[in-house]
Design a protein around this motif. Structure first.
Motif, PDB file in Angstrom:
ATOM      1  N   ILE A 178       0.842  -1.198   0.000  1.00 17.29           N
ATOM      2  CA  ILE A 178       0.000   0.000   0.000  1.00 17.29           C
ATOM      3  C   ILE A 178       0.877   1.249   0.000  1.00 17.29           C
ATOM      4  O   ILE A 178       0.646   2.205  -0.744  1.00 17.29           O
ATOM      5  CB  ILE A 178      -0.942  -0.010   1.220  1.00 17.29           C
ATOM      6  N   THR A 179       1.904   1.232   0.832  1.00 19.30           N
ATOM      7  CA  THR A 179       2.834   2.365   0.905  1.00 19.30           C
ATOM      8  C   THR A 179       3.522   2.600  -0.429  1.00 19.30           C
ATOM      9  O   THR A 179       3.635   3.742  -0.905  1.00 19.30           O
ATOM     10  CB  THR A 179       3.896   2.111   1.990  1.00 19.30           C
ATOM     11  N   ARG A 180       3.999   1.526  -1.059  1.00 17.88           N
ATOM     12  CA  ARG A 180       4.685   1.672  -2.348  1.00 17.88           C
ATOM     13  C   ARG A 180       3.749   2.258  -3.411  1.00 17.88           C
ATOM     14  O   ARG A 180       4.169   3.045  -4.267  1.00 17.88           O
ATOM     15  CB  ARG A 180       5.236   0.320  -2.804  1.00 17.88           C
ATOM     16  N   ALA A 181       2.477   1.865  -3.357  1.00 17.27           N
ATOM     17  CA  ALA A 181       1.507   2.396  -4.320  1.00 17.27           C
ATOM     18  C   ALA A 181       1.310   3.893  -4.130  1.00 17.27           C
ATOM     19  O   ALA A 181       1.316   4.673  -5.091  1.00 17.27           O
ATOM     20  CB  ALA A 181       0.173   1.659  -4.171  1.00 17.27           C
ATOM     21  N   VAL A 182       1.145   4.313  -2.868  1.00 14.56           N
ATOM     22  CA  VAL A 182       0.910   5.734  -2.582  1.00 14.56           C
ATOM     23  C   VAL A 182       2.151   6.563  -2.896  1.00 14.56           C
ATOM     24  O   VAL A 182       2.049   7.658  -3.468  1.00 14.56           O
ATOM     25  CB  VAL A 182       0.507   5.911  -1.103  1.00 14.56           C
ATOM     26  N   GLU A 183       3.316   6.064  -2.537  1.00 11.77           N
ATOM     27  CA  GLU A 183       4.563   6.794  -2.785  1.00 11.77           C
ATOM     28  C   GLU A 183       4.757   7.111  -4.263  1.00 11.77           C
ATOM     29  O   GLU A 183       5.276   8.177  -4.624  1.00 11.77           O
ATOM     30  CB  GLU A 183       5.765   5.965  -2.314  1.00 11.77           C
ATOM     31  N   ASN A 184       4.327   6.178  -5.109  1.00  7.15           N
ATOM     32  CA  ASN A 184       4.645   6.290  -6.531  1.00  7.15           C
ATOM     33  C   ASN A 184       3.443   6.568  -7.421  1.00  7.15           C
ATOM     34  O   ASN A 184       3.606   6.803  -8.618  1.00  7.15           O
ATOM     35  CB  ASN A 184       5.354   5.011  -6.984  1.00  7.15           C
ATOM     36  N   GLY A 185       2.239   6.526  -6.850  1.00  5.15           N
ATOM     37  CA  GLY A 185       1.055   6.870  -7.615  1.00  5.15           C
ATOM     38  C   GLY A 185       0.690   5.873  -8.694  1.00  5.15           C
ATOM     39  O   GLY A 185       0.142   6.247  -9.734  1.00  5.15           O
ATOM     40  N   TYR A 186       1.012   4.598  -8.470  1.00  8.18           N
ATOM     41  CA  TYR A 186       0.611   3.555  -9.425  1.00  8.18           C
ATOM     42  C   TYR A 186       0.022   2.348  -8.690  1.00  8.18           C
ATOM     43  O   TYR A 186       0.056   2.267  -7.462  1.00  8.18           O
ATOM     44  CB  TYR A 186       1.765   3.135 -10.326  1.00  8.18           C
ATOM     45  N   TYR A 187      -0.517   1.415  -9.482  1.00  5.88           N
ATOM     46  CA  TYR A 187      -1.070   0.191  -8.907  1.00  5.88           C
ATOM     47  C   TYR A 187       0.047  -0.711  -8.382  1.00  5.88           C
ATOM     48  O   TYR A 187       1.139  -0.764  -8.963  1.00  5.88           O
ATOM     49  CB  TYR A 187      -1.851  -0.595  -9.962  1.00  5.88           C
ATOM     50  N   VAL A 188      -0.248  -1.415  -7.309  1.00  6.73           N
ATOM     51  CA  VAL A 188       0.622  -2.490  -6.846  1.00  6.73           C
ATOM     52  C   VAL A 188      -0.242  -3.742  -6.680  1.00  6.73           C
ATOM     53  O   VAL A 188      -1.327  -3.694  -6.098  1.00  6.73           O
ATOM     54  CB  VAL A 188       1.328  -2.144  -5.518  1.00  6.73           C
ATOM     55  N   PHE A 189       0.251  -4.844  -7.222  1.00  5.85           N
ATOM     56  CA  PHE A 189      -0.455  -6.119  -7.190  1.00  5.85           C
ATOM     57  C   PHE A 189       0.379  -7.107  -6.374  1.00  5.85           C
ATOM     58  O   PHE A 189       1.497  -7.448  -6.779  1.00  5.85           O
ATOM     59  CB  PHE A 189      -0.627  -6.682  -8.604  1.00  5.85           C
ATOM     60  N   LEU A 190      -0.133  -7.546  -5.244  1.00  8.08           N
ATOM     61  CA  LEU A 190       0.572  -8.511  -4.409  1.00  8.08           C
ATOM     62  C   LEU A 190      -0.049  -9.888  -4.591  1.00  8.08           C
ATOM     63  O   LEU A 190      -1.222 -10.100  -4.278  1.00  8.08           O
ATOM     64  CB  LEU A 190       0.499  -8.103  -2.936  1.00  8.08           C
ATOM     65  N   ALA A 191       0.738 -10.829  -5.114  1.00  4.31           N
ATOM     66  CA  ALA A 191       0.292 -12.219  -5.256  1.00  4.31           C
ATOM     67  C   ALA A 191       1.062 -13.058  -4.248  1.00  4.31           C
ATOM     68  O   ALA A 191       2.245 -13.338  -4.431  1.00  4.31           O
ATOM     69  CB  ALA A 191       0.548 -12.720  -6.676  1.00  4.31           C
ATOM     70  N   ASN A 192       0.402 -13.443  -3.161  1.00  4.73           N
ATOM     71  CA  ASN A 192       1.071 -14.159  -2.076  1.00  4.73           C
ATOM     72  C   ASN A 192       0.583 -15.603  -1.997  1.00  4.73           C
ATOM     73  O   ASN A 192      -0.574 -15.902  -2.295  1.00  4.73           O
ATOM     74  CB  ASN A 192       0.801 -13.452  -0.741  1.00  4.73           C
ATOM     75  N   ALA A 193       1.484 -16.473  -1.564  1.00  2.38           N
ATOM     76  CA  ALA A 193       1.108 -17.858  -1.310  1.00  2.38           C
ATOM     77  C   ALA A 193       0.204 -17.934  -0.087  1.00  2.38           C
ATOM     78  O   ALA A 193       0.157 -17.019   0.740  1.00  2.38           O
ATOM     79  CB  ALA A 193       2.360 -18.703  -1.083  1.00  2.38           C
ATOM     80  N   THR A 194      -0.501 -19.045   0.040  1.00  2.00           N
ATOM     81  CA  THR A 194      -1.328 -19.282   1.211  1.00  2.00           C
ATOM     82  C   THR A 194      -1.187 -20.741   1.626  1.00  2.00           C
ATOM     83  O   THR A 194      -0.855 -21.604   0.807  1.00  2.00           O
ATOM     84  CB  THR A 194      -2.804 -18.925   0.936  1.00  2.00           C
ATOM     85  N   GLY A 195      -1.399 -21.007   2.905  1.00  2.00           N
ATOM     86  CA  GLY A 195      -1.368 -22.382   3.389  1.00  2.00           C
ATOM     87  C   GLY A 195      -0.010 -22.820   3.903  1.00  2.00           C
ATOM     88  O   GLY A 195       0.957 -22.071   3.907  1.00  2.00           O
ATOM     89  N   ALA A 196       0.040 -24.080   4.337  1.00  2.00           N
ATOM     90  CA  ALA A 196       1.246 -24.642   4.949  1.00  2.00           C
ATOM     91  C   ALA A 196       2.194 -25.189   3.886  1.00  2.00           C
ATOM     92  O   ALA A 196       1.768 -25.688   2.853  1.00  2.00           O
ATOM     93  CB  ALA A 196       0.862 -25.753   5.915  1.00  2.00           C
ATOM     94  N   HIS A 197       3.498 -25.098   4.192  1.00  3.41           N
ATOM     95  CA  HIS A 197       4.527 -25.614   3.283  1.00  3.41           C
ATOM     96  C   HIS A 197       5.822 -25.746   4.071  1.00  3.41           C
ATOM     97  O   HIS A 197       6.295 -24.761   4.673  1.00  3.41           O
ATOM     98  CB  HIS A 197       4.704 -24.654   2.107  1.00  3.41           C
ATOM     99  N   LEU A 198       6.390 -26.947   4.115  1.00  2.00           N
ATOM    100  CA  LEU A 198       7.667 -27.196   4.788  1.00  2.00           C
ATOM    101  C   LEU A 198       7.658 -26.721   6.246  1.00  2.00           C
ATOM    102  O   LEU A 198       8.566 -26.024   6.700  1.00  2.00           O
ATOM    103  CB  LEU A 198       8.814 -26.521   4.026  1.00  2.00           C
ATOM    104  N   ASN A 199       6.601 -27.083   6.977  1.00  2.00           N
ATOM    105  CA  ASN A 199       6.459 -26.754   8.399  1.00  2.00           C
ATOM    106  C   ASN A 199       6.352 -25.256   8.671  1.00  2.00           C
ATOM    107  O   ASN A 199       6.606 -24.797   9.791  1.00  2.00           O
ATOM    108  CB  ASN A 199       7.628 -27.332   9.202  1.00  2.00           C
ATOM    109  N   MET A 200       5.999 -24.497   7.660  1.00  2.00           N
ATOM    110  CA  MET A 200       5.740 -23.071   7.823  1.00  2.00           C
ATOM    111  C   MET A 200       4.364 -22.765   7.238  1.00  2.00           C
ATOM    112  O   MET A 200       3.706 -23.639   6.679  1.00  2.00           O
ATOM    113  CB  MET A 200       6.825 -22.242   7.121  1.00  2.00           C
ATOM    114  N   ILE A 201       3.945 -21.500   7.380  1.00  2.00           N
ATOM    115  CA  ILE A 201       2.639 -21.127   6.846  1.00  2.00           C
ATOM    116  C   ILE A 201       2.689 -19.715   6.280  1.00  2.00           C
ATOM    117  O   ILE A 201       3.428 -18.859   6.772  1.00  2.00           O
ATOM    118  CB  ILE A 201       1.538 -21.229   7.933  1.00  2.00           C
ATOM    119  N   SER A 202       1.939 -19.507   5.201  1.00  2.00           N
ATOM    120  CA  SER A 202       1.778 -18.180   4.614  1.00  2.00           C
ATOM    121  C   SER A 202       0.300 -17.815   4.699  1.00  2.00           C
ATOM    122  O   SER A 202      -0.561 -18.603   4.281  1.00  2.00           O
ATOM    123  CB  SER A 202       2.246 -18.179   3.151  1.00  2.00           C
ATOM    124  N   LEU A 203       0.017 -16.638   5.249  1.00  2.00           N
ATOM    125  CA  LEU A 203      -1.364 -16.255   5.536  1.00  2.00           C
ATOM    126  C   LEU A 203      -1.954 -15.317   4.485  1.00  2.00           C
ATOM    127  O   LEU A 203      -2.682 -14.383   4.814  1.00  2.00           O
ATOM    128  CB  LEU A 203      -1.461 -15.646   6.936  1.00  2.00           C
TER     129      LEU A 203
END
Length: 231
Positions: A178-203
């Motif tokens: 969100i900060t990067r979008a406001v600083e630069n006045g353009y869209y930012v698209f975040l594509a993040n993983a979700t779920g468990a993987h190798l005893n870790m988790i991405s939310l």
């Protein structure tokens, strides 16, 4: 999306999302960091890694052509003695451009080498930049994309942590795009993983934010979604 350590599972899921993109008349789709393979250590250390990666990318290229969809895929790639954390931009006409993660984490530095530079690409009369996960922490990357006339930047991420750390880092990993979008006045698209993987988790919490800081759409922490916005 949820990422498996089996490339065939991820490839099937990527194919399904590209088909969905065609149905929804989406022009460009971005997948998470390392979406093609996950962090399969045995595969990453294999000297034959590219013999697995290249045929998979070729299949994705065929689908991009079939559905007339440009896609950004996160995957590993071996260049000589160096292993790269890469994002490949695959165009419907068969062209491909690449970006390698500039700032691996300390843990990643044990296996991955740093990238050499940024990437700006054009599609449908728009200009876009790419960053991968921890690259989002570095303002100069996003300022360069602004100076080069970008309409938006895609961030491929796989925010895997221990469950407790994942929970308290949600706000940080939402606020930086969100900060990067406001600083630069353009869209930012975040594509993040979700779920468990190798005893870790991405939310999850993938999102699309416009240049004024408005979150156009956002995923929850567990589901798999195709988030869309018109630019």
């Amino acid at each position: 999306m949820k990422i498996s350590d089996k490339i065939e599972n991820n490839l099937l899921k990527i194919a399904n999302f590209l088909e969905q993109a065609k149905v929804e008349e989406v022009d460009l789709v971005c997948f998470p960091e390392m979406a093609l393979t996950g962090y399969n250590i045995q595969l990453l250390k294999s000297i034959d890694l590219n013999d697995v990666i290249l045929p998979a990318l070729d299949k994705i290229s065929q689908l991009a052509s079939k559905y007339s969809v440009c896609c950004i895929i996160g995957h590993p790639y071996r260049e000589g003695e160096e292993l790269k954390n890469r994002a490949s931009v695959i165009f419907p006409d068969g062209r491909c451009e690449k970006y390698d993660k500039l700032h691996p984490t300390e843990l990643e530095k044990k296996i991955f080498s740093e990238g050499k530079g940024t990437l700006v690409f054009e599609y449908k009369h728009k200009r876009f930049g790419i960053a991968i996960c921890r690259d989002q922490n570095f303002y100069n990357i996003f300022k360069e994309y602004k100076d080069r006339g970008c309409d938006g930047v895609f961030i491929l991420a796989a925010h895997y942590y221990s469950p407790k750390e994942a929970r308290w880092k949600i706000d940080k990993n939402r606020s930086i795009p969100i900060t990067r979008a406001v600083e630069n006045g353009y869209y930012v698209f975040l594509a993040n993983a979700t779920g468990a993987h190798l005893n870790m988790i991405s939310l999850g919490h993938s999102l699309i934010v416009d240049g004024s800081g408005c979150i156009v759409c956002e995923a929850d922490e567990a589901g798999e979604y195709l988030l869309t916005a018109e630019i």
